[in-house]
Write a protein that holds these residues in place. Structure first.
Motif, PDB file in Angstrom:
ATOM      1  N   UNK A  47      16.336 -20.601-117.567  1.00 23.26           N
ATOM      2  CA  UNK A  47      16.083 -21.752-118.431  1.00 23.26           C
ATOM      3  C   UNK A  47      14.941 -21.463-119.395  1.00 23.26           C
ATOM      4  N   UNK A  48      13.900 -20.785-118.939  1.00 22.26           N
ATOM      5  CA  UNK A  48      12.819 -20.382-119.848  1.00 22.26           C
ATOM      6  C   UNK A  48      13.372 -19.502-120.970  1.00 22.26           C
ATOM      7  N   UNK A  49      14.238 -18.565-120.604  1.00 23.01           N
ATOM      8  CA  UNK A  49      14.847 -17.694-121.612  1.00 23.01           C
ATOM      9  C   UNK A  49      15.666 -18.505-122.609  1.00 23.01           C
ATOM     10  N   UNK A  50      16.446 -19.455-122.105  1.00 23.37           N
ATOM     11  CA  UNK A  50      17.282 -20.281-122.985  1.00 23.37           C
ATOM     12  C   UNK A  50      16.426 -21.077-123.964  1.00 23.37           C
ATOM     13  N   UNK A  51      15.314 -21.638-123.495  1.00 24.31           N
ATOM     14  CA  UNK A  51      14.424 -22.391-124.386  1.00 24.31           C
ATOM     15  C   UNK A  51      13.822 -21.461-125.439  1.00 24.31           C
ATOM     16  N   UNK A  52      13.397 -20.284-125.010  1.00 22.29           N
ATOM     17  CA  UNK A  52      12.812 -19.338-125.954  1.00 22.29           C
ATOM     18  C   UNK A  52      13.813 -18.868-127.001  1.00 22.29           C
ATOM     19  N   UNK A  53      15.101 -18.924-126.669  1.00 27.16           N
ATOM     20  CA  UNK A  53      16.136 -18.486-127.612  1.00 27.16           C
ATOM     21  C   UNK A  53      16.674 -19.627-128.473  1.00 27.16           C
ATOM     22  N   UNK A  54      16.170 -20.847-128.259  1.00 21.94           N
ATOM     23  CA  UNK A  54      16.603 -21.978-129.089  1.00 21.94           C
ATOM     24  C   UNK A  54      16.158 -21.775-130.533  1.00 21.94           C
ATOM     25  N   UNK A  55      16.970 -22.271-131.447  1.00 21.25           N
ATOM     26  CA  UNK A  55      16.653 -22.171-132.870  1.00 21.25           C
ATOM     27  C   UNK A  55      15.759 -23.342-133.286  1.00 21.25           C
ATOM     28  N   UNK A  56      14.550 -23.346-132.720  1.00 17.92           N
ATOM     29  CA  UNK A  56      13.541 -24.353-133.033  1.00 17.92           C
ATOM     30  C   UNK A  56      12.210 -23.643-133.185  1.00 17.92           C
ATOM     31  N   UNK A  57      11.224 -24.347-133.692  1.00 16.37           N
ATOM     32  CA  UNK A  57       9.925 -23.725-133.958  1.00 16.37           C
ATOM     33  C   UNK A  57       9.185 -23.406-132.669  1.00 16.37           C
ATOM     34  N   UNK A  58       8.185 -22.548-132.790  1.00 18.43           N
ATOM     35  CA  UNK A  58       7.326 -22.212-131.654  1.00 18.43           C
ATOM     36  C   UNK A  58       6.635 -23.465-131.136  1.00 18.43           C
ATOM     37  N   UNK A  59       6.210 -24.345-132.037  1.00 22.40           N
ATOM     38  CA  UNK A  59       5.530 -25.568-131.616  1.00 22.40           C
ATOM     39  C   UNK A  59       6.465 -26.469-130.815  1.00 22.40           C
ATOM     40  N   UNK A  60       7.723 -26.588-131.229  1.00 22.11           N
ATOM     41  CA  UNK A  60       8.678 -27.402-130.484  1.00 22.11           C
ATOM     42  C   UNK A  60       8.873 -26.829-129.081  1.00 22.11           C
ATOM     43  N   UNK A  61       8.932 -25.527-128.960  1.00 17.84           N
ATOM     44  CA  UNK A  61       9.074 -24.906-127.637  1.00 17.84           C
ATOM     45  C   UNK A  61       7.865 -25.220-126.765  1.00 17.84           C
ATOM     46  N   UNK A  62       6.672 -25.167-127.334  1.00 20.94           N
ATOM     47  CA  UNK A  62       5.472 -25.522-126.569  1.00 20.94           C
ATOM     48  C   UNK A  62       5.520 -26.984-126.136  1.00 20.94           C
ATOM     49  N   UNK A  63       6.015 -27.827-127.038  1.00 17.51           N
ATOM     50  CA  UNK A  63       6.129 -29.245-126.691  1.00 17.51           C
ATOM     51  C   UNK A  63       7.092 -29.443-125.530  1.00 17.51           C
ATOM     52  N   UNK A  64       8.220 -28.736-125.551  1.00 18.16           N
ATOM     53  CA  UNK A  64       9.194 -28.833-124.461  1.00 18.16           C
ATOM     54  C   UNK A  64       8.583 -28.358-123.155  1.00 18.16           C
ATOM     55  N   UNK A  65       7.869 -27.256-123.201  1.00 16.65           N
ATOM     56  CA  UNK A  65       7.336 -26.657-121.978  1.00 16.65           C
ATOM     57  C   UNK A  65       6.233 -27.494-121.332  1.00 16.65           C
ATOM     58  N   UNK A  66       5.484 -28.269-122.106  1.00 15.41           N
ATOM     59  CA  UNK A  66       4.390 -29.022-121.475  1.00 15.41           C
ATOM     60  C   UNK A  66       3.944 -30.258-122.248  1.00 15.41           C
ATOM     61  N   UNK A  67       3.803 -30.165-123.563  1.00 14.03           N
ATOM     62  CA  UNK A  67       3.148 -31.246-124.312  1.00 14.03           C
ATOM     63  C   UNK A  67       3.880 -32.576-124.214  1.00 14.03           C
ATOM     64  N   UNK A  68       5.218 -32.534-124.277  1.00 14.94           N
ATOM     65  CA  UNK A  68       5.973 -33.789-124.237  1.00 14.94           C
ATOM     66  C   UNK A  68       5.761 -34.531-122.920  1.00 14.94           C
ATOM     67  N   UNK A  69       5.697 -33.790-121.820  1.00 17.36           N
ATOM     68  CA  UNK A  69       5.448 -34.431-120.531  1.00 17.36           C
ATOM     69  C   UNK A  69       4.030 -34.986-120.470  1.00 17.36           C
ATOM     70  N   UNK A  70       3.056 -34.228-120.953  1.00 23.45           N
ATOM     71  CA  UNK A  70       1.670 -34.668-120.891  1.00 23.45           C
ATOM     72  C   UNK A  70       1.456 -35.949-121.690  1.00 23.45           C
ATOM     73  N   UNK A  71       2.214 -36.124-122.761  1.00 24.13           N
ATOM     74  CA  UNK A  71       2.131 -37.364-123.554  1.00 24.13           C
ATOM     75  C   UNK A  71       2.754 -38.535-122.824  1.00 24.13           C
ATOM     76  N   UNK A  72       3.641 -38.244-121.885  1.00 25.23           N
ATOM     77  CA  UNK A  72       4.437 -39.287-121.242  1.00 25.23           C
ATOM     78  C   UNK A  72       3.780 -39.850-119.998  1.00 25.23           C
ATOM     79  N   UNK A  73       2.954 -39.046-119.334  1.00 26.46           N
ATOM     80  CA  UNK A  73       2.395 -39.458-118.048  1.00 26.46           C
ATOM     81  C   UNK A  73       0.953 -39.915-118.213  1.00 26.46           C
ATOM     82  N   UNK A  74       0.445 -40.519-117.148  1.00 24.35           N
ATOM     83  CA  UNK A  74      -0.932 -41.016-117.180  1.00 24.35           C
ATOM     84  C   UNK A  74      -1.908 -39.865-117.330  1.00 24.35           C
TER      85      UNK A  74
END
Length: 303
Positions: A276-303
């Motif tokens: 799954x990490x490989x699949x995310x890294x191979x997505x046609x999206x920016x480096x920042x979007x990949x970082x958001x998927x890996x951690x930032x989006x969750x950190x914004x969502x939780x307390x």
């Protein structure tokens, strides 16, 4: 090295398993996936564990309300949550937190558990609900107080599939995706996103069938319902498949995709984290979007 936070990883509290086995001695034979050793053996779990990943752990599909009366189910959920909390606390090098379980045949006690266990400890980031409980859709009006409470508490719901036992052709490959999609539809039809604007629901398996059939949703449902489907968050647990992940992010948006693996399932002993990490890294999206998927989006969502 950026830390990756895995929102959907499973364990099996041994105290809960022992309690169920006392009542249903052949439970492991009935539910073959319970045999996966890494659910309970953290030595196996640590084998070849990626150094840049921490998992948010949740109970595997073994729900006390399926086997016990309301008070017993509540007691087992409470003790099971304590086990999850202890596992997360004692293994902070691989676990970043936990997701609580609720006794769905005891709504008053479920609300108490949210207050007394989940909100009382910041290692609990939310609760796990299933697409069906005690023979009803999770969107049944009987369960609505839980959605209301979690929206008020600003706690995310992790939505996990279970089989609809009234169907004869259940299978792991396709049935759970259908059940997830139906549950999403039922939640939308119930109007929960309008009633509870702070409601946050993270759907397993990248939103199931919704990304592929998004245009059918657009043209066969109301514009409000179409927009409500976009309010779900989704994980990346589809065992790889960059193009499918891109399709999901096209529909739900870059801020609504969260790294999740369903570990330790699919590939023995510890799941498909690497794939799954490989699949995310191979997505046609920016480096920042990949970082958001890996951690930032969750950190914004939780307390």
């Amino acid at each position: 090295m950026d830390l990756k936070l895995d929102i959907f990883a499973h364990v099996l509290p041994t105290g809960l398993l022992n309690s169920v086995q006392e009542k249903v001695p052949n439970i492991i034979e009935e539910m073959q996936f319970l045999k996966i050793p890494a659910l309970t053996d953290l030595k196996i779990r640590r084998n070849d564990f990626p150094t840049d990943v921490k998992q948010i752990i949740s109970n595997v599909n073994l729900n006390p309300e399926d086997y016990f009366d309301p008070m017993q189910a509540a007691e087992l959920c409470q003790s099971g949550n304590e086990e999850l909390l202890e596992m997360a606390t004692k293994n902070e090098d691989i676990f970043a937190g936990a997701v609580a379980m609720l006794p769905m045949n005891n709504i008053p006690k479920s609300l108490e558990i949210i207050d007394q266990q989940v909100l009382a400890n910041d290692k609990f980031i939310g609760v796990q609900l299933f697409t069906r409980a005690i023979g009803k859709s999770i969107a049944d009006v009987d369960f609505e107080p839980i959605f209301m409470k979690l929206a008020e508490a600003n706690l995310p719901i992790l939505l996990h599939p279970v089989f609809d036992t009234t169907k004869r052709d259940n299978n792991v490959t396709f049935s759970w995706e259908y059940e997830l999609t139906q549950a999403m539809n039922q939640i939308v039809k119930a109007g929960y996103f309008e009633k509870y604007p702070n409601l946050k629901i993270i759907v397993h398996h990248a939103g199931a069938m919704v990304p592929y059939f998004s245009q059918r949703i657009k043209y066969t449902m109301t514009s409000q319902e179409y927009q409500d489907f976009k309010k779900f968050y989704v994980d990346t647990a589809i065992l790889g498949n960059s193009k499918a992940l891109e399709l999901a992010i096209d529909f739900f948006g870059t801020e609504h995709m969260i790294f999740g693996t369903d570990a330790p399932f699919a590939v023995i002993p510890n799941g498909t984290t690497k794939e799954i990490v490989t699949a995310i890294n191979e997505m046609n999206v920016s480096v920042q979007v990949k970082k958001d998927i890996f951690s930032n989006n969750l950190l914004k969502l939780i307390r």
